[in-house]
Design an enzyme around this catalytic site. Sequence first.
Site, PDB file in Angstrom:
ATOM      1  N   ARG A  52      16.210  -2.081  -8.029  1.00 22.60           N
ATOM      2  CA  ARG A  52      16.122  -3.083  -6.949  1.00 22.60           C
ATOM      3  C   ARG A  52      16.173  -4.498  -7.519  1.00 22.60           C
ATOM      4  O   ARG A  52      16.778  -5.399  -6.915  1.00 22.60           O
ATOM      5  CB  ARG A  52      14.841  -2.863  -6.121  1.00 22.60           C
ATOM      6  N   LYS A 151      14.687  -9.402  -2.920  1.00 19.50           N
ATOM      7  CA  LYS A 151      13.313  -9.810  -3.236  1.00 19.50           C
ATOM      8  C   LYS A 151      13.429 -11.090  -4.061  1.00 19.50           C
ATOM      9  O   LYS A 151      13.396 -11.081  -5.287  1.00 19.50           O
ATOM     10  CB  LYS A 151      12.608  -8.672  -4.004  1.00 19.50           C
ATOM     11  N   GLU A 184       8.831  -6.038   9.685  1.00 16.76           N
ATOM     12  CA  GLU A 184       7.859  -5.584   8.680  1.00 16.76           C
ATOM     13  C   GLU A 184       6.709  -6.574   8.678  1.00 16.76           C
ATOM     14  O   GLU A 184       6.705  -7.509   9.471  1.00 16.76           O
ATOM     15  CB  GLU A 184       8.542  -5.508   7.307  1.00 16.76           C
TER      16      GLU A 184
HETATM   17  N1  PMP Z   1       8.047  -6.016   2.582  1.00 13.51           N
HETATM   18  C1  PMP Z   1       7.903  -7.157   1.891  1.00 13.51           C
HETATM   19  C2  PMP Z   1       8.334  -8.417   2.522  1.00 13.51           C
HETATM   20  C3  PMP Z   1       7.355  -7.146   0.607  1.00 13.51           C
HETATM   21  O1  PMP Z   1       7.221  -8.269  -0.096  1.00 13.51           O
HETATM   22  C4  PMP Z   1       6.959  -5.904   0.035  1.00 13.51           C
HETATM   23  C5  PMP Z   1       6.418  -5.848  -1.373  1.00 13.51           C
HETATM   24  N2  PMP Z   1       5.213  -6.518  -1.530  1.00 13.51           N
HETATM   25  C6  PMP Z   1       7.095  -4.748   0.803  1.00 13.51           C
HETATM   26  C7  PMP Z   1       7.662  -4.832   2.059  1.00 13.51           C
HETATM   27  C8  PMP Z   1       6.694  -3.397   0.250  1.00 13.51           C
HETATM   28  O2  PMP Z   1       7.614  -3.029  -0.733  1.00 13.51           O
HETATM   29  P1  PMP Z   1       7.212  -2.085  -1.968  1.00 13.51           P
HETATM   30  O3  PMP Z   1       6.718  -0.831  -1.373  1.00 13.51           O
HETATM   31  O4  PMP Z   1       8.473  -1.917  -2.720  1.00 13.51           O
HETATM   32  O5  PMP Z   1       6.146  -2.803  -2.721  1.00 13.51           O
END
Ligand code: PMP
Length: 288
Positions: A52, A151, A184
């Site tokens: 990622r 990200k 989200e």
């Molecule tokens: N959404 C956002 C905006 C995030 O920054 C994150 C990570 N902190 C997540 C979802 C969760 O992703 P992951 O399970 O890969 O940590």
Amino acid sequence: MSLKVYIAGKFVNKEDAKISVYDHGLLYGDGVFEGIRSYAGQVFRLTEHVDRLFESARAIHLVIPMTRQEVAQAIIDTLAVNNFTDAYIRAIVTRGAGSLGLDPRKTTDPQVIIITDTISLYPEEFYENGLAIITAGTIRNHPAALSPRIKSLNYLNNIMAKIEGTNAGCLEALMLNHAGYVAECTGDNIFIVKKGVVHTPSIDAGILDGITRGAVIDLATEKGLAVVERTMERHDILTADECFLTGTAAEVIPVTKLDGRPIGTGEVGPTTKMLRGAFQKMVRGEAY
Ligand code: PMP
């Protein structure tokens, strides 16, 4: 002993881990990052996180000056140098130092930085009683402006919504997308359970393709639950039996209130409890 940070291919003391003030990562939030965890000495889904990171970099036209294997090894080495077994890992790649203008062609030296530290978690009471969240007025970035799948080091979109949450006394906030559908939370993906079926917004809602989200979808499926990735309205959360969030730091955390209204019974539901328990075993390599 001071924590050691990986920077420019070396391990330096935390106090000495510095980058240029001309780095576009600082000037413009021009860069990418990952938040990763290790449990009992094993990095959880390291390959997915490194993939990622490279995909985020690719999406912003940033060439990481290392191979995937080298980045993965540097993460493992940074943990080892700091004697960490259970840690939070932050991998960062900046665009590098340039001029004060935007042009990324004038930058040199993208910086690969790896920080490992103790994890800061939501207080235990929220795992027992569930989080109360609000719907933020700040919508998630439009995918055609800055894809939430990247990200990137520019997290202001999420920070604006987080401020709304904390001002309302909530540690997380729900973000809708430009079309008004559920996207989200500021740092976590969202799920609901209704009539025994698990639902979560699909990636095309304009969300981060969370690695914990993927792991929980796999886990729920293995446990015989139906999982539906679909367009979701705020209505779906308000009328759900259960709601929970997933994220690297949060793992699986229940949500029992949205905008002051209880979700389901207002207590943490059985499916959330089961998935949280199974997830905690899975990450530690135990039978679940
Ligand atoms: N959404 C956002 C905006 C995030 O920054 C994150 C990570 N902190 C997540 C979802 C969760 O992703 P992951 O399970 O890969 O940590």
